[in-house]
Design a protein around this motif. Structure first.
Motif, PDB file in Angstrom:
ATOM      1  N   TYR A  15       0.844  -1.192   0.000  1.00  0.00           N
ATOM      2  CA  TYR A  15       0.000   0.000   0.000  1.00  0.00           C
ATOM      3  C   TYR A  15       0.875   1.236   0.000  1.00  0.00           C
ATOM      4  O   TYR A  15       2.077   1.185   0.314  1.00  0.00           O
ATOM      5  CB  TYR A  15      -0.949   0.002   1.199  1.00  0.00           C
ATOM      6  N   VAL A  16       0.253   2.347  -0.369  1.00  0.00           N
ATOM      7  CA  VAL A  16       0.903   3.656  -0.342  1.00  0.00           C
ATOM      8  C   VAL A  16       0.107   4.554   0.596  1.00  0.00           C
ATOM      9  O   VAL A  16      -1.122   4.603   0.527  1.00  0.00           O
ATOM     10  CB  VAL A  16       0.955   4.280  -1.748  1.00  0.00           C
ATOM     11  N   LYS A  17       0.809   5.237   1.474  1.00  0.00           N
ATOM     12  CA  LYS A  17       0.166   6.197   2.382  1.00  0.00           C
ATOM     13  C   LYS A  17       0.920   7.510   2.287  1.00  0.00           C
ATOM     14  O   LYS A  17       2.143   7.551   2.463  1.00  0.00           O
ATOM     15  CB  LYS A  17       0.185   5.667   3.821  1.00  0.00           C
ATOM     16  N   ILE A  18       0.207   8.569   1.985  1.00  0.00           N
ATOM     17  CA  ILE A  18       0.821   9.888   1.887  1.00  0.00           C
ATOM     18  C   ILE A  18       0.404  10.700   3.110  1.00  0.00           C
ATOM     19  O   ILE A  18      -0.787  10.924   3.349  1.00  0.00           O
ATOM     20  CB  ILE A  18       0.398  10.592   0.590  1.00  0.00           C
ATOM     21  N   PHE A  19       1.380  11.120   3.893  1.00  0.00           N
ATOM     22  CA  PHE A  19       1.117  11.840   5.135  1.00  0.00           C
ATOM     23  C   PHE A  19       0.909  13.326   4.846  1.00  0.00           C
ATOM     24  O   PHE A  19       1.800  13.978   4.285  1.00  0.00           O
ATOM     25  CB  PHE A  19       2.282  11.661   6.106  1.00  0.00           C
ATOM     26  N   PRO A  20      -0.232  13.871   5.236  1.00  0.00           N
ATOM     27  CA  PRO A  20      -0.473  15.303   5.002  1.00  0.00           C
ATOM     28  C   PRO A  20       0.343  16.171   5.948  1.00  0.00           C
ATOM     29  O   PRO A  20       0.645  15.781   7.074  1.00  0.00           O
ATOM     30  CB  PRO A  20      -1.979  15.450   5.295  1.00  0.00           C
ATOM     31  N   GLY A  21       0.709  17.337   5.455  1.00  0.00           N
ATOM     32  CA  GLY A  21       1.354  18.327   6.320  1.00  0.00           C
ATOM     33  C   GLY A  21       2.788  18.027   6.694  1.00  0.00           C
ATOM     34  O   GLY A  21       3.308  18.645   7.631  1.00  0.00           O
ATOM     35  N   VAL A  22       3.428  17.069   6.006  1.00  0.00           N
ATOM     36  CA  VAL A  22       4.830  16.773   6.310  1.00  0.00           C
ATOM     37  C   VAL A  22       5.665  16.864   5.034  1.00  0.00           C
ATOM     38  O   VAL A  22       5.133  16.847   3.923  1.00  0.00           O
ATOM     39  CB  VAL A  22       5.002  15.366   6.946  1.00  0.00           C
ATOM     40  N   ALA A  23       6.973  16.949   5.206  1.00  0.00           N
ATOM     41  CA  ALA A  23       7.892  17.057   4.079  1.00  0.00           C
ATOM     42  C   ALA A  23       8.866  15.890   4.082  1.00  0.00           C
ATOM     43  O   ALA A  23       9.008  15.167   5.082  1.00  0.00           O
ATOM     44  CB  ALA A  23       8.656  18.379   4.144  1.00  0.00           C
ATOM     45  N   HIS A  24       9.528  15.701   2.966  1.00  0.00           N
ATOM     46  CA  HIS A  24      10.529  14.656   2.800  1.00  0.00           C
ATOM     47  C   HIS A  24      11.462  14.604   4.012  1.00  0.00           C
ATOM     48  O   HIS A  24      11.985  15.622   4.449  1.00  0.00           O
ATOM     49  CB  HIS A  24      11.342  14.937   1.531  1.00  0.00           C
ATOM     50  N   GLY A  25      11.641  13.396   4.550  1.00  0.00           N
ATOM     51  CA  GLY A  25      12.546  13.220   5.677  1.00  0.00           C
ATOM     52  C   GLY A  25      11.872  13.260   7.032  1.00  0.00           C
ATOM     53  O   GLY A  25      12.532  13.042   8.058  1.00  0.00           O
ATOM     54  N   TRP A  26      10.554  13.512   7.040  1.00  0.00           N
ATOM     55  CA  TRP A  26       9.867  13.755   8.327  1.00  0.00           C
ATOM     56  C   TRP A  26       9.961  12.598   9.309  1.00  0.00           C
ATOM     57  O   TRP A  26       9.923  12.803  10.512  1.00  0.00           O
ATOM     58  CB  TRP A  26       8.392  14.095   8.076  1.00  0.00           C
ATOM     59  N   SER A  27      10.114  11.372   8.836  1.00  0.00           N
ATOM     60  CA  SER A  27      10.037  10.206   9.727  1.00  0.00           C
ATOM     61  C   SER A  27      11.237  10.084  10.667  1.00  0.00           C
ATOM     62  O   SER A  27      11.123   9.498  11.747  1.00  0.00           O
ATOM     63  CB  SER A  27       9.894   8.922   8.915  1.00  0.00           C
ATOM     64  N   VAL A  28      12.377  10.631  10.265  1.00  0.00           N
ATOM     65  CA  VAL A  28      13.577  10.517  11.100  1.00  0.00           C
ATOM     66  C   VAL A  28      14.295  11.838  11.334  1.00  0.00           C
ATOM     67  O   VAL A  28      15.190  11.909  12.173  1.00  0.00           O
ATOM     68  CB  VAL A  28      14.590   9.497  10.514  1.00  0.00           C
TER      69      VAL A  28
END
Length: 245
Positions: free
Chosen positions: A203-216
């Protein structure tokens, strides 16, 4: 070969971590010829491989995530694919760093294979892998050759539609609403490809309100940023719980 256009965009360098060799509850060991941060029970038969972005395996938020995954009973391995010389913005620009380390930069998959082989030699039952930015490409390549049982791609870089066509492991793709490296339009193409591969769950999930690199690459004092990163981490944990067993 990675082009500057593909990997030298400003988003790949935003919010750089302060690297420290002492962060994390685990330790550094050598696996498959690479130094690696390891965390969790070394006798576990379930392994999670975390493949860093350009900032490497000493990034505190990445090690914190490794410890979180380890607490669920996995043996977590975070290899140093940049041989002790990750990208540090204060010392050089990203195009200069890539040019200096092009050989390392493009052979992450080749370096990962001995790591996986050594882990397999210890009687591991299953391996999951998550890649961040540059690391997502390494994970995709491992998936193409049946080296892993599950994959998670965080804000991937250098991953193409043709790559997704070749993956074999169940794959979760977690992207950002604001991402010039892998924009939502590209991720939706990935989703379309996955929908044509009934043999591969994904699956693909696109997180709103965040930018590249947000997870770490979030600031720990930013509660909203931490919350959004934590949500993506839980998505990863749920995926591995389903397929790495």
């Amino acid at each position: 070969m990675a082009s500057e256009e593909e990997m030298s965009g400003p988003q790949c360098c935003e919010n750089p971590p302060t690297l420290t060799s002492s962060s994390g509850a685990g330790c550094v060991a050598e696996i498959g010829g690479l130094k690696a941060y390891v965390s969790g029970p070394s006798d576990s038969k379930l392994v999670i491989l975390l493949v860093s972005d350009l900032f490497g395996y000493e990034a505190p938020n990445l090690r914190k995530l490794a410890d979180k995954v380890a607490a669920a009973g996995f043996y977590v391995v975070v290899p140093d694919f940049f041989y002790g010389d990750p990208f540090v913005p204060e010392t050089m620009t990203i195009p200069v760093w890539i040019k200096k380390h092009m050989e390392w930069f493009d052979k992450g998959f080749e370096d990962a294979k001995p790591v996986v082989a050594e882990l397999r030699s210890k009687g591991i039952n299953a391996i999951g892998a998550a890649g961040f930015c540059w690391g997502a490409k390494v994970v995709v390549e491992l998936s193409k050759v049946d080296q892993i049982q599950a994959a998670v791609l965080f804000h991937p870089a250098r991953v193409t539609v043709d790559d997704i066509k070749e993956i074999k492991a169940p794959t979760a793709i977690l992207g950002a609403e604001t991402d010039h490296v892998s924009p939502p339009e590209l991720l939706k193409q990935f989703e379309e490809v996955l929908s044509t591969k009934p043999e591969v769950n994904g699956y693909v999930k696109i997180f709103p309100g965040v930018a590249h690199g947000w997870s770490v690459r979030y600031k720990v004092e930013d509660e909203e940023a931490v919350k959004r990163a934590d949500e993506s981490h839980q998505n990863m944990m749920d995926w591995f719980a389903q397929y790495v067993k």
